[in-house]
Motif scaffolding. Sequence first.
Motif, PDB file in Angstrom:
ATOM      1  N   SER A   1       0.918  -1.087  -0.266  1.00  7.89           N
ATOM      2  CA  SER A   1      -0.135  -0.240   0.096  1.00  7.89           C
ATOM      3  C   SER A   1       0.698   1.081  -0.337  1.00  7.89           C
ATOM      4  O   SER A   1       2.197   0.731   0.360  1.00  7.89           O
TER       5      SER A   1
ATOM      6  N   ASP B   1       0.890   3.024   2.477  1.00  2.67           N
ATOM      7  CA  ASP B   1       1.125   4.012   3.696  1.00  2.67           C
ATOM      8  C   ASP B   1       2.596   2.579   4.073  1.00  2.67           C
ATOM      9  O   ASP B   1       3.558   3.330   4.695  1.00  2.67           O
ATOM     10  N   ASP B   2       2.293   1.797   3.317  1.00  2.00           N
ATOM     11  CA  ASP B   2       3.750   0.930   3.348  1.00  2.00           C
ATOM     12  C   ASP B   2       5.141   1.824   3.340  1.00  2.00           C
ATOM     13  O   ASP B   2       5.797   1.625   3.185  1.00  2.00           O
TER      14      ASP B   2
ATOM     15  N   GLY C   1       5.272   4.576   2.127  1.00  2.00           N
ATOM     16  CA  GLY C   1       5.555   5.510   2.572  1.00  2.00           C
ATOM     17  C   GLY C   1       6.303   5.792   4.432  1.00  2.00           C
ATOM     18  O   GLY C   1       6.736   6.635   4.807  1.00  2.00           O
ATOM     19  N   SER C   2       5.814   4.695   5.221  1.00  2.00           N
ATOM     20  CA  SER C   2       6.329   3.851   6.555  1.00  2.00           C
ATOM     21  C   SER C   2       7.949   3.883   6.004  1.00  2.00           C
ATOM     22  O   SER C   2       8.758   3.916   6.802  1.00  2.00           O
ATOM     23  N   ALA C   3       8.294   3.028   5.439  1.00  2.00           N
ATOM     24  CA  ALA C   3       9.311   2.220   4.590  1.00  2.00           C
ATOM     25  C   ALA C   3      10.318   3.563   4.130  1.00  2.00           C
ATOM     26  O   ALA C   3      11.585   3.125   4.781  1.00  2.00           O
TER      27      ALA C   3
ATOM     28  N   GLY D   1       9.895   6.537   5.163  1.00  2.00           N
ATOM     29  CA  GLY D   1       9.923   7.538   6.486  1.00  2.00           C
ATOM     30  C   GLY D   1       9.278   9.157   6.225  1.00  2.00           C
ATOM     31  O   GLY D   1       9.660  10.100   6.081  1.00  2.00           O
TER      32      GLY D   1
ATOM     33  N   THR E   1       5.375  10.616   5.163  1.00  2.00           N
ATOM     34  CA  THR E   1       3.934  11.033   5.303  1.00  2.00           C
ATOM     35  C   THR E   1       3.193  10.737   4.163  1.00  2.00           C
ATOM     36  O   THR E   1       3.929  11.491   3.011  1.00  2.00           O
ATOM     37  N   GLY E   2       2.245  10.930   4.471  1.00  2.00           N
ATOM     38  CA  GLY E   2       1.256  10.722   3.391  1.00  2.00           C
ATOM     39  C   GLY E   2       0.959  11.779   1.825  1.00  2.00           C
ATOM     40  O   GLY E   2       1.595  11.550   0.776  1.00  2.00           O
TER      41      GLY E   2
END
Length: 204
Positions: A41, A43-44, A46-48, A50, A52-53
């Motif tokens: 996703s 979100d995945d 973005g998280s990896a 670092g 934000t959306g």
Amino acid sequence: MTVEEQVLQAAAGGRRRRSRRDEILEIAVGLFAARGYHGVSMDDIGSAAGVTGPALYHHFAGKEAMLIAALMPVSDGLLAGGRQRVAEHPEDARGALESLIDFHVDFALANPAVIALHLHELDRLPEEPRRQIRRLQRLYVEEWVGVLTTLHPKLSAGEARVLAHAAFGLMNSTPFLGGEVDRQRRAVLLRAATLAALLVESAD
């Protein structure tokens, strides 16, 4: 500049410093290759990365845009590099073939995640970018066909395409290899195996 540097430069869109966008794209490509396009996703990613959306969407409209950005420049770079290698050996089909093999092996070893995307995720793209990438791929294949039919005059163009695709399958196997053999040795083995496959006497 090495072959690997030429391909990576083309894939990144030319001579420029590595940008945050490039970093995010590399992370997305790695996740797509590891989990599959539908298994990742935004979100995945973005998280990896670092990120934000809102910041992520500042660089890419979505996953589809990332996939296009990963695949289109690489296909374009392969074609440009293949044409250059052939042009460097206008009267030497054997030399052109060896140069093409060196070029593609270096690309394959440098870009295993992108190869995995080409193999498994290209059909996720909309029709137009998919059509463009397929066209670039066909043109790249024809560079190999021209060299092979010169080297083996009795081969038809169709037969040469069979050999070219077989060679790609061999060289592009790198994403599925373990790490027990170091990269330099894998390059030597892949080059030798591909050249031997394309020089077989039965081809004539």
